[in-house]
Design an enzyme around this catalytic site. Structure first.
Site, PDB file in Angstrom:
ATOM      1  CG  HIS B 264      39.706  38.583  42.801  1.00 50.98           C
ATOM      2  ND1 HIS B 264      38.631  38.455  41.629  1.00 50.98           N
ATOM      3  CD2 HIS B 264      39.892  39.923  43.068  1.00 50.98           C
ATOM      4  CE1 HIS B 264      38.511  39.889  41.516  1.00 50.98           C
ATOM      5  NE2 HIS B 264      39.412  40.648  42.207  1.00 50.98           N
ATOM      6  CD  GLU B 265      41.831  40.900  46.074  1.00 50.83           C
ATOM      7  OE1 GLU B 265      42.601  41.754  45.384  1.00 50.83           O
ATOM      8  OE2 GLU B 265      40.533  41.290  46.109  1.00 50.83           O
ATOM      9  CG  HIS B 268      43.906  42.134  41.242  1.00 50.42           C
ATOM     10  ND1 HIS B 268      43.428  42.652  39.908  1.00 50.42           N
ATOM     11  CD2 HIS B 268      42.817  41.880  41.751  1.00 50.42           C
ATOM     12  CE1 HIS B 268      42.094  42.920  39.895  1.00 50.42           C
ATOM     13  NE2 HIS B 268      41.608  42.527  41.022  1.00 50.42           N
ATOM     14  CD  GLU B 294      37.883  42.760  38.774  1.00 49.27           C
ATOM     15  OE1 GLU B 294      38.728  43.376  39.306  1.00 49.27           O
ATOM     16  OE2 GLU B 294      37.158  41.930  39.408  1.00 49.27           O
TER      17      GLU B 294
END
Lengths: 501, 501
Positions: B264-265, B268, B294
């Site tokens: 997830h990170e 980003h 997101e």
């Protein structure tokens, strides 16, 4: 506008300056610890920009007016405010002599050189670093020309780290050291060395980390305001007296590197953490000078940490953490092991006796660069020649020679002499400390609160309120005298290596 | 002064702003990772001061004049410069409506609240946090009043994160989600759950760290510009496109927490690292909006990372690192294990199906706080009631309830809806991606370069040059349509939990 209001403005101005200091110190700290390599150029740009912003803030016309007005009424100000205005005006006068672009160029060049140095040292590649070094030397020469064209360049540079430090005094200081230590070092080289197989390791890194924590607790460092990290070169940086960072490095075959790095950096940290409440947001809220700072790290590292009494305190902890290595070892054997005197290549790992020679070499090289005609390209050769002459060691490569330290990459020329001076300060301060405090008793109980209290009362709390000379005078009851240092070395190493010394 | 010179001034101005962003993001990052607890107040002061400095910089009369002059000749400017002037002017207009003291007060209050929240969450002590929350709500209400007194407060707040986001549209969006998902969730609760004993651990932390590195390499994150750290709550922060930091957390009994946090990170980070060269020092050099950001983290985490194909790629690595747990496990079993759908307490650990309900709850609470008369003190009760109503779970304590997320402590009200919106964007973008790129093939080969290239070409490179709506339109060939998201969830969880869904 009344004085109270002016004082309020002075405090607001200092609070701003402290915010920039916090940010820039953190940026530099991050650059030496966590930052990925790709971020180096951008970091340099950020530091360049912020140094320009800080320059504008410090030299703003309204700030100048405020400082001049406060100076006019200085006899009505309390000591702290008077000293704040004095220091801010002094720094403003300094900056106003140097174009803003030069200040920014130095910040940027130093940051880029530091990034390059890290790689160059790894690869022992002086040629890659040389252009940066040359550029920094040129910037610093121009800088000194702006500040005081009538003075020798090197005097101007040294003065930035230790106010008033100059070649005349340092020639005398180093001359005295050299003539006292050269025969001592010669005799130590001829004397036999004790056998210390227990220092060969391996020392598990996780257990070394546990030792670091123990050492911080023994010293009494407040862990809610001080954290230990890792970096290639151990260092201390403070963001405020509420947040001080120290670093160390771990290698499995070397215990003393980490051990004495933690105590040394812990000594720097202790100073910053113990500055008085009233100085939290003040420009005076930092160590009095680099040499006074170094006196505090050296006092903890050597005068306490390398004492016989401290070895008694340390040994049971080492036996607990590294039973295979230390079972059967006596405190006296440990004491001898952490005080082996022998000429070596690396300054930060040098014993107390040969350490000043490392500084002397740098002092002479810096003098030759800024006062003579020694070129950056010729530094490695001159370095190696000096190590042979003064310490009798052959430098195998530049990584273990001229590239070993970070300071020049940061543009810090004239900084090294303060290391030797600080270590000499420490001898005199330690002598005074022992008259009031039972240091041996602290080592027995493991409680160093009396030492911390004494140092806080005499030195720590004042930050920059007093000058180094005033601090020494107030603490020791007399002016600085390098005799304490020479006597300490002569006695300690005389006993360690035989009465003949 | 010609246009070229004005553009040069605009670039110099942006470079300054980027330096402040670098410093302040690093200060916040450090505050959440390394800073000792004692440094929290001082950090708040530093951030308050620097936010004031940035305010002055952004609203300086000469900058206003420059921006207005550039706006007059906007048709002569290239797209990037035009957009830069537009965004800077928009932000300047926003700031000029808010007193500088309010901007600084928010920065300081948010920093202090964040420090308090960390302790309050640890101790499940809402009462300690409540005064901070109340203060932030008051500041934000005043803020919205300065910005657009004629608009509903909550609309003003949401607009800061996703331009144009408002309650009318979000009511419709969440209404559609709620009516589609409520029956699905009910059916999943009745269906049986697969048995996944291999997910119980223990998972050695050192091996989990090795897995994190593998995942970063699989995704193709440039390790010279991106480093992984640890923090209580995983997050991403970018200092520049040359230096992006992501964090994760390790617990021995949970593998998926770390696994999907890194992906997830990493999503980003990938976005920030892939922004175009020309935007390096531009205010446009960041993600287009929080929802678009997101969409990129969710695309990697869920649409790729929780796919059946990715589980095939992952399994051999898990077997290698955790042989005791994963021997005999099939890719299908892993796929089911990482897609368990069941109502739960913690948003960041929620499955894809129930996730939007967590956001819906926050959306309704925020609406009630800023549009109705819900008080900070009543939030825990209302929170717990909502979790029972929408998810059928009982909240055992505030740590696992209202205190679980950091956002409100940072003053980020109106942020949460962008999470649901971004996840819905991701469904539509992923649908377009699959038409051009063989994502399944990437999972087979372990080479995601085609995915990265497509996303860079369509989205990443542009930073903020295009608005979210323009990006969706350009990438997908049509306007945003939440139908893609609902269809994806219905199909995926219909297959996982039986055709009846």
């Amino acid at each position: 506008m009344g004085i109270e209001e002016k004082i309020g403005q002075l405090q607001a101005h200092q609070k701003k300056l402290r915010a920039y200091k916090h940010a820039m110190n953190l940026l530099n700290y991050d650059g030496s610890t966590l930052m990925p390599s790709g971020g180096a150029d951008y970091l340099s740009d950020t530091l360049e920009t912020l140094s320009g912003e800080e320059y504008c803030l410090r030299t703003a016309p309204e700030v100048r007016e405020l400082l001049l007005k406060l100076t006019e009424v200085s006899e009505k100000l309390d000591l702290q405010t008077r000293r704040e205005a004095e220091e801010l005006l002094r720094e403003q006068n300094r900056l106003l002599r140097v174009p803003k672009e030069e200040v920014m160029a130095l910040e940027s060049a130093a940051s880029r050189a530091t990034a390059c140095w890290q790689e160059a040292r790894k690869n022992s590649d002086f040629a890659a670093f040389a252009p940066h070094l040359e550029k920094l030397i040129e910037i610093k020469k121009r800088y000194a020309g702006y500040i005081a064209p009538e003075k020798p360049v090197y005097d101007v540079l040294m003065d930035d780290y230790e106010r008033g430090m100059n070649q005349k005094d340092m020639d005398a200081f180093f001359g005295e050291l050299k003539s006292a230590l050269t025969p001592l070092i010669g005799q130590v080289k001829e004397a036999g060395q004790p056998d210390t197989p227990f220092m060969e390791g391996p020392f598990d890194t996780a257990r070394q980390k546990a030792l670091s924590g123990m050492l911080m607790d023994i010293m009494g460092l407040d862990r809610t305001r001080c954290v230990l990290g890792e970096s290639a070169h151990p260092f201390t940086t403070e963001f405020s007296r509420f947040d001080v960072r120290i670093t160390t490095r771990y290698t499995e075959d070397d215990l003393t590197g980490n051990l004495y790095s933690v105590i040394h950096e812990g000594g720097h940290a202790m100073y910053e953490l113990s500055i008085g409440d009233a100085l939290s947001y003040s420009v005076l809220g930092e160590g009095a000078s680099t040499a006074i700072h170094e006196s505090q790290s050296r006092l903890w590292e050597n005068y306490i940490g390398r004492s016989r009494e401290f070895c008694h305190l340390l040994l049971p902890k080492l036996k607990e953490l590294f039973p295979a290595q230390f079972s059967g070892v006596t405190a006296e054997e440990l004491y001898r092991a952490v005080n082996l005197a022998r000429p070596s290549l690396i300054r930060t790992e040098a014993d107390e006796l040969t350490y000043p020679m490392h500084i002397l070499i740098r002092y002479e090289l810096e003098k030759a660069v800024f006062g003579g005609d020694l070129k950056a390209a010729d530094l490695p050769g001159e370095w190696n020649r000096s190590y042979r002459e003064y310490l009798g060691v052959d430098v195998p490569d530049d990584a273990r020679g001229i590239l070993q330290d970070i300071h020049w990459a940061g543009g810090d020329f004239g900084y090294f002499p303060s290391y030797a001076l600080g270590t000499a300060y420490a001898a005199q301060i330690f002598d005074a400390l022992k008259q009031d405090v039972g240091v041996a008793r602290c080592c027995e109980t493991g409680d160093f609160a009396p030492v911390r209290q004494w140092l806080t009362e005499k030195i720590y709390q004042y930050g920059m309120i007093y000058t180094p000379a005033q601090l020494i005078e107030r603490t020791c009851g007399k002016a600085f005298d390098p005799g304490f240092y020479i006597l300490y070395l002569r006695e300690k190493f005389g006993r360690l290596y035989g009465a003949g010394l």
